[in-house]
Structure formats: structure tokens, C-alpha cells
Write a protein that holds these residues in place. Structure first.
Motif, PDB file in Angstrom:
ATOM      1  N   ARG A  27       9.222   4.026  -5.560  1.00 48.75           N
ATOM      2  CA  ARG A  27       8.925   2.294  -5.530  1.00 48.75           C
ATOM      3  C   ARG A  27       7.646   1.960  -5.770  1.00 48.75           C
ATOM      4  NH1 ARG A  27      11.533   3.298  -0.333  1.00 48.75           N
ATOM      5  NH2 ARG A  27       9.178   2.699   0.621  1.00 48.75           N
ATOM      6  N   GLY A  28       6.638   2.654  -5.527  1.00 49.72           N
ATOM      7  CA  GLY A  28       5.240   2.126  -6.003  1.00 49.72           C
ATOM      8  C   GLY A  28       4.875   2.776  -7.313  1.00 49.72           C
ATOM      9  N   ARG A  29       3.521   2.740  -7.791  1.00 48.81           N
ATOM     10  CA  ARG A  29       3.047   3.406  -9.231  1.00 48.81           C
ATOM     11  C   ARG A  29       3.518   4.847  -9.028  1.00 48.81           C
ATOM     12  NH1 ARG A  29      -0.168  -0.228 -12.179  1.00 48.81           N
ATOM     13  NH2 ARG A  29       0.753  -2.209 -11.613  1.00 48.81           N
ATOM     14  N   PRO A  30       3.950   5.397 -10.467  1.00 52.57           N
ATOM     15  CA  PRO A  30       4.094   7.006 -10.229  1.00 52.57           C
ATOM     16  C   PRO A  30       2.982   7.712  -9.720  1.00 52.57           C
ATOM     17  CG  PRO A  30       4.083   5.789 -12.256  1.00 52.57           C
ATOM     18  CD  PRO A  30       3.864   4.917 -11.485  1.00 52.57           C
ATOM     19  N   GLY A  31       2.835   8.692  -9.240  1.00 54.48           N
ATOM     20  CA  GLY A  31       1.705   9.529  -8.534  1.00 54.48           C
ATOM     21  C   GLY A  31       1.208   9.069  -7.037  1.00 54.48           C
ATOM     22  N   TYR A  32       1.688   8.040  -6.296  1.00 57.85           N
ATOM     23  CA  TYR A  32       1.318   7.860  -5.187  1.00 57.85           C
ATOM     24  C   TYR A  32       2.438   7.686  -4.046  1.00 57.85           C
ATOM     25  CZ  TYR A  32      -3.391   6.810  -6.847  1.00 57.85           C
ATOM     26  OH  TYR A  32      -4.620   7.039  -7.341  1.00 57.85           O
ATOM     27  N   ASP A  33       2.451   8.413  -3.073  1.00 59.06           N
ATOM     28  CA  ASP A  33       3.309   8.119  -2.090  1.00 59.06           C
ATOM     29  C   ASP A  33       2.388   7.462  -0.965  1.00 59.06           C
ATOM     30  OD1 ASP A  33       2.078  10.268  -0.588  1.00 59.06           O
ATOM     31  OD2 ASP A  33       3.644  11.662  -1.291  1.00 59.06           O
ATOM     32  N   ARG A  34       3.012   7.126   0.292  1.00 56.99           N
ATOM     33  CA  ARG A  34       2.246   6.688   1.320  1.00 56.99           C
ATOM     34  C   ARG A  34       1.223   7.430   1.863  1.00 56.99           C
ATOM     35  NH1 ARG A  34       4.583   2.627   5.116  1.00 56.99           N
ATOM     36  NH2 ARG A  34       3.452   3.775   6.782  1.00 56.99           N
ATOM     37  N   ARG A  35       1.631   8.813   1.819  1.00 57.71           N
ATOM     38  CA  ARG A  35       0.549   9.751   2.564  1.00 57.71           C
ATOM     39  C   ARG A  35      -0.678   9.792   1.697  1.00 57.71           C
ATOM     40  NH1 ARG A  35      -0.813  12.979   6.806  1.00 57.71           N
ATOM     41  NH2 ARG A  35      -3.082  13.536   5.987  1.00 57.71           N
ATOM     42  N   GLN A  36      -0.296   9.674   0.056  1.00 57.39           N
ATOM     43  CA  GLN A  36      -1.527   9.863  -0.725  1.00 57.39           C
ATOM     44  C   GLN A  36      -2.415   8.471  -0.656  1.00 57.39           C
ATOM     45  OE1 GLN A  36       1.067  10.889  -4.057  1.00 57.39           O
ATOM     46  NE2 GLN A  36      -0.042  12.935  -4.271  1.00 57.39           N
ATOM     47  N   VAL A  37      -1.848   7.571  -0.390  1.00 60.62           N
ATOM     48  CA  VAL A  37      -2.491   5.931  -0.214  1.00 60.62           C
ATOM     49  C   VAL A  37      -3.344   6.229   1.080  1.00 60.62           C
ATOM     50  CG1 VAL A  37      -2.320   3.616  -0.018  1.00 60.62           C
ATOM     51  CG2 VAL A  37      -0.848   4.713  -1.653  1.00 60.62           C
ATOM     52  N   LEU A  38      -2.810   6.567   1.983  1.00 62.56           N
ATOM     53  CA  LEU A  38      -3.346   6.839   3.194  1.00 62.56           C
ATOM     54  C   LEU A  38      -4.613   7.583   3.207  1.00 62.56           C
ATOM     55  CD1 LEU A  38      -3.174   5.823   6.291  1.00 62.56           C
ATOM     56  CD2 LEU A  38      -2.005   7.923   6.814  1.00 62.56           C
ATOM     57  N   ASP A  39      -4.495   8.775   2.372  1.00 63.22           N
ATOM     58  CA  ASP A  39      -5.707   9.630   2.339  1.00 63.22           C
ATOM     59  C   ASP A  39      -6.730   9.405   1.591  1.00 63.22           C
ATOM     60  OD1 ASP A  39      -4.312  11.618   3.709  1.00 63.22           O
ATOM     61  OD2 ASP A  39      -3.805  12.769   2.078  1.00 63.22           O
ATOM     62  N   VAL A  40      -6.500   8.289   0.463  1.00 60.76           N
ATOM     63  CA  VAL A  40      -7.660   7.917  -0.322  1.00 60.76           C
ATOM     64  C   VAL A  40      -8.236   6.615   0.431  1.00 60.76           C
ATOM     65  CG1 VAL A  40      -7.893   6.341  -2.454  1.00 60.76           C
ATOM     66  CG2 VAL A  40      -6.468   8.299  -2.443  1.00 60.76           C
ATOM     67  N   ALA A  41      -7.395   5.700   1.144  1.00 61.26           N
ATOM     68  CA  ALA A  41      -8.072   4.792   1.890  1.00 61.26           C
ATOM     69  C   ALA A  41      -8.736   5.316   3.167  1.00 61.26           C
ATOM     70  CB  ALA A  41      -6.763   4.013   2.726  1.00 61.26           C
ATOM     71  N   VAL A  42      -8.523   6.489   4.102  1.00 65.10           N
ATOM     72  CA  VAL A  42      -9.417   7.022   4.905  1.00 65.10           C
ATOM     73  C   VAL A  42     -10.468   7.456   4.283  1.00 65.10           C
ATOM     74  CG1 VAL A  42      -9.476   8.776   6.760  1.00 65.10           C
ATOM     75  CG2 VAL A  42      -7.395   7.463   6.501  1.00 65.10           C
ATOM     76  N   ALA A  43     -10.637   8.257   3.152  1.00 62.62           N
ATOM     77  CA  ALA A  43     -11.478   8.556   2.456  1.00 62.62           C
ATOM     78  C   ALA A  43     -12.648   7.448   2.219  1.00 62.62           C
ATOM     79  CB  ALA A  43     -11.213   9.412   1.126  1.00 62.62           C
ATOM     80  N   LEU A  44     -12.191   6.347   1.711  1.00 63.41           N
ATOM     81  CA  LEU A  44     -12.877   5.168   1.255  1.00 63.41           C
ATOM     82  C   LEU A  44     -13.542   4.614   2.522  1.00 63.41           C
ATOM     83  CD1 LEU A  44     -13.711   3.920  -1.394  1.00 63.41           C
ATOM     84  CD2 LEU A  44     -11.984   2.076  -0.848  1.00 63.41           C
ATOM     85  N   PHE A  45     -12.713   4.598   3.605  1.00 65.62           N
ATOM     86  CA  PHE A  45     -13.183   3.945   4.931  1.00 65.62           C
ATOM     87  C   PHE A  45     -14.449   4.980   5.182  1.00 65.62           C
ATOM     88  CE2 PHE A  45      -8.759   2.291   6.434  1.00 65.62           C
ATOM     89  CZ  PHE A  45      -8.937   1.251   5.263  1.00 65.62           C
ATOM     90  N   ASN A  46     -14.290   6.159   5.174  1.00 64.08           N
ATOM     91  CA  ASN A  46     -15.412   6.955   5.712  1.00 64.08           C
ATOM     92  C   ASN A  46     -16.572   6.972   4.771  1.00 64.08           C
ATOM     93  OD1 ASN A  46     -14.262   8.145   7.950  1.00 64.08           O
ATOM     94  ND2 ASN A  46     -13.236   9.669   6.823  1.00 64.08           N
ATOM     95  N   GLU A  47     -16.334   6.696   3.636  1.00 63.57           N
ATOM     96  CA  GLU A  47     -17.566   6.743   2.515  1.00 63.57           C
ATOM     97  C   GLU A  47     -18.372   5.325   2.877  1.00 63.57           C
ATOM     98  OE1 GLU A  47     -16.977   6.489  -1.989  1.00 63.57           O
ATOM     99  OE2 GLU A  47     -15.848   8.080  -1.202  1.00 63.57           O
ATOM    100  N   GLN A  48     -17.779   4.221   2.808  1.00 62.38           N
ATOM    101  CA  GLN A  48     -18.144   2.853   2.835  1.00 62.38           C
ATOM    102  C   GLN A  48     -18.091   2.160   4.184  1.00 62.38           C
ATOM    103  OE1 GLN A  48     -16.120   0.436   0.022  1.00 62.38           O
ATOM    104  NE2 GLN A  48     -16.898   1.511  -1.781  1.00 62.38           N
ATOM    105  N   GLY A  49     -17.684   2.651   5.001  1.00 61.85           N
ATOM    106  CA  GLY A  49     -17.405   1.763   6.516  1.00 61.85           C
ATOM    107  C   GLY A  49     -16.210   1.004   6.446  1.00 61.85           C
ATOM    108  N   TYR A  50     -15.331   1.031   7.469  1.00 63.26           N
ATOM    109  CA  TYR A  50     -14.094   0.053   7.509  1.00 63.26           C
ATOM    110  C   TYR A  50     -14.283  -1.195   7.260  1.00 63.26           C
ATOM    111  CZ  TYR A  50      -9.935  -2.118   9.232  1.00 63.26           C
ATOM    112  OH  TYR A  50      -8.561  -2.704   9.402  1.00 63.26           O
TER     113      TYR A  50
END
Lengths: 206, 206
Positions: free
Chosen positions: B12-35
Motif C-alpha cells: 500500500r505504501g512505497r515499495p521497500g517500506y512496511d510499518r515496522r521499517q517506518v517505525l524503526d527509521v522514526a525511532v532512530a531519528l527521534f533518538n538522533e534529534q530528539g522527539y
């Protein structure tokens, strides 16, 4: 304590604020919202100053960060330098630096909190993290020497031991409150007691 | 591991991302820059998605945060529940929960890191901090019972002892790296060794 220079600075800005007070409010706001998420506009609003009045006190948000980190780091480094200058065994010096680090944290709680939460997203932060790393390496050297003396167990890696000790020390910024019931000097003794002797009774301290 | 539902979501989304992967990238970015400092636009950019494609996966930035915090908290709470369900002394249960907490941290490093850096600026964060406080209180109860059994020294307050133990445990998120040289199971033994026996040799572990 205000000095004549502070008072003059306060007169130049809005009444009621000198540089030190602006810095304290800034550090509190950085700790509350995160440094990256805090805008100069939000800081000016918290202080009830215009942005231009705020820039009268400090050149930039980064300058405020740099001063706060210098406060924290120089205090921690002084504790380590003092410990290393003692005519004593490595184990005794290690004890001294743990006590000094707890004292630094409780005395400079806001700026050390800021230091410990840095993410390294700017040159000022990267430089501060580098100084922290250097501090950790010097303490790891002390632990290693205390192991060589037979005063610290050798079945735990010196680097891991240092990180666990400072895990305890640094956790203090998460829960110690200056107006709370915990005495900072006794707190340092509790950290030392766990770090050196552990929580299992061993007939040492009563 | 992907499930058929994940694969459908990815389609349903762009090829290459499922919900889990989007979540992982989001958490990594929150940890890097602050939520607080991370915008939905910045997250979409990191993923190479449009904001609307991102909203296809998740309703809001806060939903991403809530899912990550649930992962971290439920894992830690499971470790505690498991320890308390054991037919064992309080001291043995405490040992079990320390081991389980280190395992939770190393297995769910990004989401636990996020949990430990929360500032409490939104209802989701406040609720997570409340669960953490409840977790700490339950562990403090265990420490108190282990003191009553005579297995933990009584000259250190149970609340302070708990905070120092978790100071060590939680520090792991600052320096443990899954691809680094430290074995997570041995790390838990090191934490236990310091917490229970301390760094001074006592003729215990060789």
C-alpha cells in the motif's frame, strides 16, 4: 551572589536579569524541551524579553550551550585532576574521583544534566562529547591501575567497570533534587559503597 | 520477520517500506534529534516518502512514539512479571529482573533509549513516565523484601539502591552497541557482579 559587573550587565538589559540568570533560565529550558527543540524565540518568551534584548546578553543559542557545557566539564575535570594530583594509590584516587563527580553533579545539576543528554548535533556538542570521552578514558586508566594494584577485581573489563560506575553516578541527574530528602554527601558514600562492596551484606559497613 | 499483513502494508505504501521499517527509521531519528525536535517533514525526508505516503502508514508522530514506548515498557514489565512469578526468594527474583532488564535493553535498544530520554512534554510521554515510575516502585518493593530476608544490605535505602542498580542497567543504552565486542549475556553478569558484590575483590568470582 551578584558582582558589580553583573549588576551593570543587568542595568544594560531589562531590569531583573543579569547574564547568569539568563543562562540559568536557558539551561532549564534546554533540559525541559531539548536543546535542538528550543528556539531563541521560545527562550525570549520564557524570559519575557524581546529577542533583541536577549541578544544583548548572548550572541547566540550556541553560546549559551557552550558556557553551560564548559561549567559542567571543567567541574568534572577539576575533580579528576584533583584526584590524580594526590599522593595515593590508584584505588584511593578512584574513590576520590567518584566522590568528586557526585559532588560536581549535585552542585551543577542543570549544566551536567544538559551535558549528559547531548546528542552531538553541532560542533559545540561534538567537542563536549569528545572531552567527556577523554574524561572516561582517564578514569578507565585509573581503574586499570587499581586492578594492577589488586584493589579492583580483574574479572570485569576496566572499560565496562568505568561505564557501570558512571552509570550510577550519572543516574543522579535523573532523580536527585536539591530540595529533596537525599543528602548529596551521603549519596556519594552510597554510590561508593555499591561500586566497591556491592549490595550483598559482607560484614563491612554496619 | 515479515508477516503477510506487513507485506500488504508495504504494497500500500512505497515499495521497500512496511510499518515496522517506518517505525524503526522514526525511532532512530527521534533518538538522533530528539522527539520534540523531529518534524513529520524531516521523517518523510529521511524515508524518501511524501508526508501523505507516510500518513498512509501512521496516523501521527505521536502514534509512532506510542508504539515504540509500548514495545520498550511491555518488554521491561514482562521481565519483572516473570521474575515475580518465580517460586524464589526476593533476592533471587531481584537477580532475575536485573538480568531480564539488561536483556530487554540490549534486545530493544532503540525503543528503550527513546523511553529513557523522554521529557514528558505530551500525554503519551507522561503516561509512559508514569509506567516507568510504577516499574521502579515494584522493583523497590523487591529490594525492600530482599533486605528483610537479610540478602541485601540495609544501610542503603531501598529506593536509592534501586536507582543505582538501574543507573547501571540504563547506562547500557549509552554505550552498548549490538555490533560491538561486548556480549549482552556477559554484560548482565557484570552488572549483577557489581550490583551484588562490588568491584573490590572478595574472593568470590575468580
Amino acid at each position: 551572589m551578584t558582582t558589580p559587573a553583573d549588576t551593570a550587565a543587568a542595568r544594560r538589559g531589562r531590569p531583573g536579569y543579569d547574564r547568569r540568570q539568563v543562562l540559568d533560565v536557558a539551561v532549564a529550558l534546554f533540559n525541559e524541551q531539548g536543546y535542538d527543540a528550543t528556539s531563541v524565540a521560545a527562550l525570549a518568551e520564557r524570559l519575557g524579553l524581546s529577542k533583541s534584548a536577549l541578544y544583548h546578553h548572548f550572541a547566540s543559542k550556541e553560546q549559551l550551550l557552550a558556557i553551560a557545557l564548559e561549567t559542567a566539564l571543567s567541574r568534572l575535570e577539576a575533580a579528576l585532576d584533583e584526584a590524580l594530583a594526590r599522593e595515593a594509590s590508584a584505588a584511593d584516587r578512584l574513590e576520590h574521583v567518584i566522590r568528586g563527580a557526585v559532588a560536581a553533579l549535585t552542585a551543577e545539576l542543570p549544566s551536567v544534566t544538559l551535558l549528559l543528554r547531548l546528542r552531538g548535533n553541532s560542533p559545540v556538542e561534538v567537542a563536549a562529547l569528545e572531552r567527556r570521552r577523554h574524561f572516561d578514558q582517564r578514569v578507565t586508566g585509573l581503574v586499570r591501575n587499581a586492578q594492577a594494584e589488586g584493589r579492583i577485581r580483574t574479572d570485569i573489563d576496566a572499560g565496562v567497570a568505568t561505564r557501570l560506575i558512571f552509570g550510577m553516578v550519572n543516574s543522579v541527574v535523573e532523580w536527585y533534587r536539591p530540595d529533596g530528602p537525599v543528602d548529596p554527601a551521603l549519596l556519594a558514600e552510597d554510590v561508593l559503597a555499591v561500586a566497591l562492596d556491592g549490595l550483598r551484606p559482607r560484614g563491612g559497613r554496619a
